[in-house]
Scaffold this motif. Sequence first.
Motif, PDB file in Angstrom:
ATOM      1  N   ARG A   1       0.833  -1.209   0.000  1.00 51.20           N
ATOM      2  CA  ARG A   1       0.000   0.000   0.000  1.00 51.20           C
ATOM      3  C   ARG A   1       0.866   1.257   0.000  1.00 51.20           C
ATOM      4  O   ARG A   1       1.769   1.399   0.803  1.00 51.20           O
ATOM      5  CB  ARG A   1      -0.926   0.034   1.233  1.00 51.20           C
ATOM      6  CG  ARG A   1      -1.893   1.232   1.145  1.00 51.20           C
ATOM      7  CD  ARG A   1      -2.175   1.864   2.478  1.00 51.20           C
ATOM      8  NE  ARG A   1      -0.988   2.325   3.160  1.00 51.20           N
ATOM      9  CZ  ARG A   1      -0.373   3.505   2.929  1.00 51.20           C
ATOM     10  NH1 ARG A   1      -0.843   4.347   2.026  1.00 51.20           N
ATOM     11  NH2 ARG A   1       0.738   3.847   3.587  1.00 51.20           N
ATOM     12  N   ARG A   2       0.612   2.146  -0.948  1.00 51.54           N
ATOM     13  CA  ARG A   2       1.417   3.356  -1.090  1.00 51.54           C
ATOM     14  C   ARG A   2       0.512   4.411  -1.694  1.00 51.54           C
ATOM     15  O   ARG A   2      -0.411   4.097  -2.459  1.00 51.54           O
ATOM     16  CB  ARG A   2       2.595   3.075  -2.048  1.00 51.54           C
ATOM     17  CG  ARG A   2       3.789   3.996  -1.916  1.00 51.54           C
ATOM     18  CD  ARG A   2       4.765   3.618  -0.773  1.00 51.54           C
ATOM     19  NE  ARG A   2       4.245   3.889   0.539  1.00 51.54           N
ATOM     20  CZ  ARG A   2       4.591   3.209   1.661  1.00 51.54           C
ATOM     21  NH1 ARG A   2       5.448   2.220   1.628  1.00 51.54           N
ATOM     22  NH2 ARG A   2       4.070   3.525   2.830  1.00 51.54           N
TER      23      ARG A   2
ATOM     24  N   ARG B   1       0.602   8.902  -7.072  1.00 51.09           N
ATOM     25  CA  ARG B   1      -0.133   9.971  -7.755  1.00 51.09           C
ATOM     26  C   ARG B   1      -0.015   9.915  -9.269  1.00 51.09           C
ATOM     27  O   ARG B   1      -0.547  10.787  -9.956  1.00 51.09           O
ATOM     28  CB  ARG B   1       0.330  11.336  -7.228  1.00 51.09           C
ATOM     29  CG  ARG B   1       0.074  11.497  -5.734  1.00 51.09           C
ATOM     30  CD  ARG B   1       0.485  12.834  -5.171  1.00 51.09           C
ATOM     31  NE  ARG B   1       0.245  12.898  -3.720  1.00 51.09           N
ATOM     32  CZ  ARG B   1       1.070  12.442  -2.789  1.00 51.09           C
ATOM     33  NH1 ARG B   1       2.234  11.919  -3.140  1.00 51.09           N
ATOM     34  NH2 ARG B   1       0.756  12.512  -1.507  1.00 51.09           N
TER      35      ARG B   1
ATOM     36  N   PHE C   1      -3.535  14.886 -11.487  1.00 54.51           N
ATOM     37  CA  PHE C   1      -3.923  13.470 -11.522  1.00 54.51           C
ATOM     38  C   PHE C   1      -5.408  13.232 -11.243  1.00 54.51           C
ATOM     39  O   PHE C   1      -5.966  12.235 -11.669  1.00 54.51           O
ATOM     40  CB  PHE C   1      -3.060  12.622 -10.558  1.00 54.51           C
ATOM     41  CG  PHE C   1      -3.246  12.935  -9.094  1.00 54.51           C
ATOM     42  CD1 PHE C   1      -2.431  13.854  -8.463  1.00 54.51           C
ATOM     43  CD2 PHE C   1      -4.238  12.309  -8.357  1.00 54.51           C
ATOM     44  CE1 PHE C   1      -2.606  14.140  -7.107  1.00 54.51           C
ATOM     45  CE2 PHE C   1      -4.408  12.585  -6.998  1.00 54.51           C
ATOM     46  CZ  PHE C   1      -3.589  13.509  -6.381  1.00 54.51           C
TER      47      PHE C   1
ATOM     48  N   SER D   1      -7.748  17.243   0.810  1.00 55.71           N
ATOM     49  CA  SER D   1      -7.867  18.578   0.215  1.00 55.71           C
ATOM     50  C   SER D   1      -9.063  18.612  -0.726  1.00 55.71           C
ATOM     51  O   SER D   1      -8.941  18.459  -1.942  1.00 55.71           O
ATOM     52  CB  SER D   1      -6.586  18.943  -0.532  1.00 55.71           C
ATOM     53  OG  SER D   1      -6.434  18.092  -1.643  1.00 55.71           O
TER      54      SER D   1
END
Length: 190
Positions: free
Chosen positions: A26-27, A30, A109, A162
Amino acid sequence: MPEKILCKLPDPQPMPMTVTDALRKRRTLRSISGRPLTEAELSNLLWAAAGVTSKDGKRTAPTCLNLRSVSVFLLAKDGVWRYDGEKHALELVVREDLRAASTLGQHAFVDNAPATLVFVAENTPRTQMALPYFVYLDAGAMMENAAIAAAAQGLAGVPRGSVNGPELGKSMRLPATFTPIFCYTVGHPQ
Ligand SMILES: Cc1cc2nc3c(=O)[nH]c(=O)nc-3n(C[C@H](O)[C@H](O)[C@H](O)COP(=O)(O)O)c2cc1C
């Protein structure tokens, strides 16, 4: 009353990775391609986030006081969809591409990634005990489940705080009692 458009998802399938390996992999990634997710990939992601796994409606993720105050919506090229975990189906909310409206500045992205999951908190008398903080914990647990499912399927994803929730909620035509609080943008790695 306009007719409801409901798209049944395929049943979730075993994901080809151990929990240990998925946690290791898991990372936040982007670099996401615009290639659409398959229905099978989407099914596993949504089920991991908010799938119903018991007869009394309990989910894959724990929820504060079992109130299930947070729902998952999908922003995709073809519109905004509400995930119905009981039916494991997507219900069309509005046929408008609102992916770009879900970010405050990460258009590089977010705009083209095939899917953004939006975690939406309900603010009604029913859910008062989960407000203001526990809805964020619920959403975090749901996001992490989706992130593990993404890793297990070789997908790239980004948890995103965000977001202008009230503005996005208006664009999604949600009642004022429902506010987006968190997002998870996901797709195939670039
Ligand atoms: C609550 C929360 C909010 C986040 N918001 C954003 C965001 O708005 N945009 C973004 O690119 N990454 C966001 N991230 C991702 C973090 O930057 C990322 O998890 C961190 O750099 C650690 O990297 P890792 O996830 O690969 O371990 C957020 C992560 C969390 C947990």
